[in-house]
Design an enzyme around this catalytic site. Structure first.
Site, PDB file in Angstrom:
ATOM      1  N   ASP A  59      42.044  33.472  46.371  1.00 47.74           N
ATOM      2  CA  ASP A  59      41.934  34.266  45.158  1.00 47.74           C
ATOM      3  C   ASP A  59      42.598  35.612  45.471  1.00 47.74           C
ATOM      4  O   ASP A  59      42.772  35.965  46.639  1.00 47.74           O
ATOM      5  CB  ASP A  59      40.445  34.426  44.814  1.00 47.74           C
ATOM      6  CG  ASP A  59      40.219  35.334  43.631  1.00 47.74           C
ATOM      7  OD1 ASP A  59      40.934  35.191  42.623  1.00 47.74           O
ATOM      8  OD2 ASP A  59      39.311  36.198  43.709  1.00 47.74           O
ATOM      9  N   ARG A  60      42.993  36.348  44.442  1.00 50.45           N
ATOM     10  CA  ARG A  60      43.720  37.603  44.700  1.00 50.45           C
ATOM     11  C   ARG A  60      42.785  38.815  44.722  1.00 50.45           C
ATOM     12  O   ARG A  60      42.446  39.330  45.779  1.00 50.45           O
ATOM     13  CB  ARG A  60      44.818  37.784  43.628  1.00 50.45           C
ATOM     14  CG  ARG A  60      45.878  38.801  44.002  1.00 50.45           C
ATOM     15  CD  ARG A  60      46.794  39.134  42.835  1.00 50.45           C
ATOM     16  NE  ARG A  60      46.202  40.179  42.004  1.00 50.45           N
ATOM     17  CZ  ARG A  60      46.769  40.680  40.905  1.00 50.45           C
ATOM     18  NH1 ARG A  60      47.930  40.212  40.494  1.00 50.45           N
ATOM     19  NH2 ARG A  60      46.174  41.631  40.218  1.00 50.45           N
ATOM     20  N   ASP A  61      42.347  39.230  43.521  1.00 45.98           N
ATOM     21  CA  ASP A  61      41.566  40.473  43.402  1.00 45.98           C
ATOM     22  C   ASP A  61      40.189  40.329  44.073  1.00 45.98           C
ATOM     23  O   ASP A  61      39.442  39.401  43.774  1.00 45.98           O
ATOM     24  CB  ASP A  61      41.385  40.838  41.923  1.00 45.98           C
ATOM     25  CG  ASP A  61      42.735  40.993  41.220  1.00 45.98           C
ATOM     26  OD1 ASP A  61      43.489  41.909  41.584  1.00 45.98           O
ATOM     27  OD2 ASP A  61      43.040  40.172  40.329  1.00 45.98           O
ATOM     28  N   SER A 117      45.533  32.570  41.170  1.00 41.27           N
ATOM     29  CA  SER A 117      44.963  33.741  40.521  1.00 41.27           C
ATOM     30  C   SER A 117      45.038  33.644  38.992  1.00 41.27           C
ATOM     31  O   SER A 117      46.067  33.260  38.439  1.00 41.27           O
ATOM     32  CB  SER A 117      45.742  34.973  41.009  1.00 41.27           C
ATOM     33  OG  SER A 117      45.244  36.144  40.430  1.00 41.27           O
ATOM     34  N   SER A 140      45.372  37.238  33.177  1.00 42.69           N
ATOM     35  CA  SER A 140      45.417  37.136  31.717  1.00 42.69           C
ATOM     36  C   SER A 140      46.033  38.368  31.055  1.00 42.69           C
ATOM     37  O   SER A 140      46.080  38.439  29.829  1.00 42.69           O
ATOM     38  CB  SER A 140      44.009  36.892  31.175  1.00 42.69           C
ATOM     39  OG  SER A 140      43.180  38.006  31.451  1.00 42.69           O
ATOM     40  N   GLU A 143      39.694  45.104  44.396  1.00 44.54           N
ATOM     41  CA  GLU A 143      39.450  44.840  42.968  1.00 44.54           C
ATOM     42  C   GLU A 143      39.600  46.142  42.187  1.00 44.54           C
ATOM     43  O   GLU A 143      38.961  47.141  42.506  1.00 44.54           O
ATOM     44  CB  GLU A 143      38.030  44.266  42.818  1.00 44.54           C
ATOM     45  CG  GLU A 143      37.514  44.156  41.412  1.00 44.54           C
ATOM     46  CD  GLU A 143      38.155  43.011  40.628  1.00 44.54           C
ATOM     47  OE1 GLU A 143      37.989  41.854  41.027  1.00 44.54           O
ATOM     48  OE2 GLU A 143      38.803  43.309  39.605  1.00 44.54           O
TER      49      GLU A 143
HETATM   50 MG   LIG Z   1      38.484  37.764  42.558  1.00 41.03          MG
END
Ligand SMILES: [Mg+2]
Length: 197
Positions: free
Chosen positions: A9-11, A51, A54, A17
Site C-alpha cells: 500500500d502507498r500512504d 494504491s 481517487s 499519510e
Molecule cells: Mg494506506
C-alpha cells in the site's frame, strides 16, 4: 515458475499519510522504508505498489499528478537506499456513490481496493504466485483483500505491540501486525526462509 511478490500500500506504508497530496514535494518517505524495500529487492522478491488514488475521479488533480507523485516516490526510494518498485498499480476510479464526479474516472472498478483487481492484474502481467505472496498495508480492509486473493496480509500499525482497543482490529485477523514496513519485511523474510527449508 511464478514469482513471489510483496504488494505494498502507498500512504501510511511507504510515504507519510497526508491525505490528498496536492504538491509533489509534500510526499515524504517514512524513515527506513527505502532500506526495507531494498531488502526485498536483495531477496529477489517482486515489489508491487497497489494504491487507491481517487483524486482524479474527485477532480482534485489529473492522473499526470498521480504519476508525478509516483515518480518522486521512486526517486526517493532510489536516492535513499538504491531501492526500487518493480511495478506500480493504482486505481483512479471511483463510483458515483463513493464521490466520483469527473466522468472520465467515475465508474465502479474491480481495481478499487478492497476488490482484488489490481492483485489479479499484476499477477497475470508479471507471472506472480499470489498464494506465495504478501500484502502490507495500514488498512484492515486491505488485509481482507489479501485473504480474498489467497495472500498473507500484514497490517502496519503504530499500535502494534500495544494492547488492542476493543474492535480496533475489526474482524480481520492479520497474519502479522508490524509497527512499520521494516518490521513487516523482517517477518516476511523469515516466513520465506521457513518455506524454503
Ligand atoms: Mg494506506
Amino acid at each position: 515458475m511464478a514469482k513471489r511478490a510483496v504488494f505494498l500500500d502507498r500512504d501510511g506504508v511507504l510515504n507519510v499519510e497526508a491525505g490528498y497530496i496536492r504538491r509533489v514535494e509534500d510526499l515524504h518517505l517514512i524513515p527506513k522504508v527505502a532500506q526495507a524495500v531494498r531488502k526485498l529487492n536483495n531477496l529477489g522478491i517482486f515489489c508491487c505498489l497497489v494504491s487507491n488514488q481517487s483524486g482524479p475521479a474527485r477532480d482534485y488533480y489529473p492522473v499526470s499528478h498521480v504519476e508525478a507523485l509516483h515518480q518522486r516516490l521512486s526517486q526517493l526510494l532510489f536516492e535513499q537506499a538504491g531501492a526500487k518498485l518493480d511495478a506500480l498499480y493504482y486505481c483512479p476510479y471511483l463510483s458515483p456513490a463513493a464521490g466520483g464526479v469527473n466522468p472520465e474516472f467515475t465508474a465502479w472498478s474491480s481495481w478499487r481496493k478492497p476488490n482484488t483487481g489490481m492483485l489479479v492484474a499484476a499477477a497475470w502481467a508479471n507471472d506472480l504466485d499470489l498464494k506465495q505472496s504478501f500484502m502490507v498495508s495500514d488498512k484492515v480492509t486491505d488485509v481482507d483483500m489479501a485473504h480474498n486473493a489467497g495472500l498473507k496480509g500484514v497490517l502496519v500499525s503504530k499500535n502494534a505491540g500495544k494492547p488492542v482497543i476493543g474492535g480496533y482490529l475489526h474482524r480481520t485477523k492479520p497474519d502479522y501486525l508490524a509497527k512499520d514496513l521494516n518490521e513487516a519485511v523482517t517477518w516476511i523474510s523469515k516466513q520465506i526462509k521457513k518455506n524454503l527449508e
